[in-house]
Design an enzyme around this catalytic site. Structure first.
Site, short mmCIF file in Angstrom:
data_model
loop_
_atom_site.label_atom_id
_atom_site.label_comp_id
_atom_site.label_asym_id
_atom_site.label_seq_id
_atom_site.Cartn_x
_atom_site.Cartn_y
_atom_site.Cartn_z
N ARG A 2 7.00 20.70 1.59
CA ARG A 2 7.17 21.28 0.26
C ARG A 2 6.47 20.40 -0.77
O ARG A 2 6.54 19.18 -0.70
CB ARG A 2 8.66 21.42 -0.09
CG ARG A 2 9.37 22.50 0.69
CD ARG A 2 8.93 23.90 0.25
NE ARG A 2 9.56 24.97 1.03
CZ ARG A 2 8.98 25.58 2.04
NH1 ARG A 2 7.76 25.23 2.42
NH2 ARG A 2 9.60 26.55 2.68
N GLU A 25 2.73 25.79 -7.28
CA GLU A 25 1.83 26.61 -6.47
C GLU A 25 1.56 27.92 -7.20
O GLU A 25 2.51 28.60 -7.60
CB GLU A 25 2.44 26.92 -5.10
CG GLU A 25 2.53 25.71 -4.20
CD GLU A 25 3.03 26.04 -2.80
OE1 GLU A 25 3.39 27.22 -2.55
OE2 GLU A 25 3.08 25.14 -1.97
N HIS A 73 -1.17 26.83 0.95
CA HIS A 73 0.09 27.08 1.66
C HIS A 73 -0.11 28.07 2.82
O HIS A 73 0.51 29.14 2.86
CB HIS A 73 1.15 27.61 0.68
CG HIS A 73 2.55 27.40 1.16
ND1 HIS A 73 3.62 27.29 0.31
CD2 HIS A 73 3.08 27.30 2.42
CE1 HIS A 73 4.74 27.13 1.00
NE2 HIS A 73 4.44 27.14 2.28
#
Length: 326
Positions: free
Chosen positions: A239, A268, A287
């Site tokens: 994360r 993000e 990601h």
């Protein structure tokens, strides 16, 4: 008989949606971008279930606005820090998630990041395209050796263990830090449990595989980077907020560490003007560690199964709060 209503906050694999349609009336958000908070709350009024993503904040306010008929929350992710589990449990709402099915793909990609960052794959790729590669030179594009190096794995869960397994193929010495010693896993692989400071001091590569919670937010900041080798490479496929990004920028810019490979950022997507994007020793991707066809299909199907089970009074296949499950 009236079908229960569900809101799906993003397109998932079509076969999963078709299975849900067999038992429920589906409201599908088809835009690539997540619904705004206002839209999320409006479209969720009166639903019996929701299939959501990490980008959707599912808190007490959401649950109140959705209504007392809300039976299940199903998330298509292994993480769930966007969901207020305490509030869901208080209301007797089981929360599904999708662990296990993405373990191998994520570990594969974490090792891909490790190799790519260590061996300057992206700077080499750019040089091959922009004309800056003029000739072979013995001192150009010098990366870090992987074979026989020491890897420090922070977080020895499913993905951390798979990362360790992949490291054995390169005869790497494996150190790991976890709040709980995993002697059961140590028996399967030759690896050593150490304190975090010792891991940072000894490792050539540091690979992060912890979940995000108050104790892991900014777990890696200036103090930790100063304890690492100048030649070390840090990898984050966990994360984004686990790393203090401005501290990482300073460590990379000042050559306190050699390189970084990030699958996740904070926020993000990472802003286009973020200073990390100015560095050629920081590899950042959007990601995508679990982004294989089969893995994302499996995640979709598992999330759909959890949603259907919650709607039909069957125990969820993978539940965060099983104490309130059927």
């Amino acid at each position: 008989m009236t079908k229960p209503k569900v809101f799906i906050t993003r397109n998932i694999f079509p076969e999963a949606i078709e299975e849900i349609k067999k038992v429920a009336e589906v409201d599908l958000w088809t835009d690539d971008m997540p619904p705004s908070r206002e839209i999320l709350l409006e479209r969720s009024k009166g639903v019996d279930g929701i299939l959501c993503l990490l980008t959707d904040r599912i808190d007490g306010e959401f649950m109140d606005i959705a209504g007392p008929q809300l039976k299940v929350i199903s998330q298509i992710a292994v993480g769930y820090n966007n969901i207020d589990i305490e509030q869901a449990s208080k209301r007797g709402i089981p929360v599904g998630y999708t662990p296990d099915v993405l373990t191998h793909a994520t570990a594969d990609f974490a090792f891909t990041l490790l190799m790519s960052a260590a061996r300057l794959v992206i700077p080499g790729h750019i040089a091959s395209h922009d004309g800056s590669w003029k000739t072979w030179h013995p001192l150009h594009f010098l990366g870090q050796d992987i074979y026989g190096a020491t890897i420090g794995i922070v977080g020895m869960g499913r993905i951390g263990f798979e990362m360790a397994k992949r490291s054995t193929g390169f005869d790497m010495e494996i150190l790991y830090y976890d709040v709980n010693r995993r002697e059961d896993l140590e028996q399967k692989l030759k690896m050593k449990h150490v304190g975090l400071d010792e891991l940072l001091d000894q490792s050539d590569f540091v690979s992060i595989h912890v979940d995000l919670n108050p104790s892991t937010k900014h777990m890696f900041s200036s103090d930790q980077f100063r304890k690492m080798k100048n030649s070390s490479v840090i990898i984050n496929a966990a994360r984004g907020p686990v790393i203090d990004h401005m501290a990482l920028y300073s460590a990379l810019k000042d050559k306190e560490i050699a390189a970084a490979g990030l699958d996740v950022t904070d926020p993000e997507p990472i802003p286009n003007d973020h200073p990390l994007l100015t560095l050629d020793n920081c590899l950042i991707v959007p990601h995508i560690a679990s982004a294989t066809v089969e893995t994302r299909r499996a995640m979709s199907n598992l999330a759909a199964t959890n949603l259907i089970n919650g709607l039909t009074g069957v125990s969820l296949s993978t539940c965060v709060n099983p104490e309130v499950d059927n």
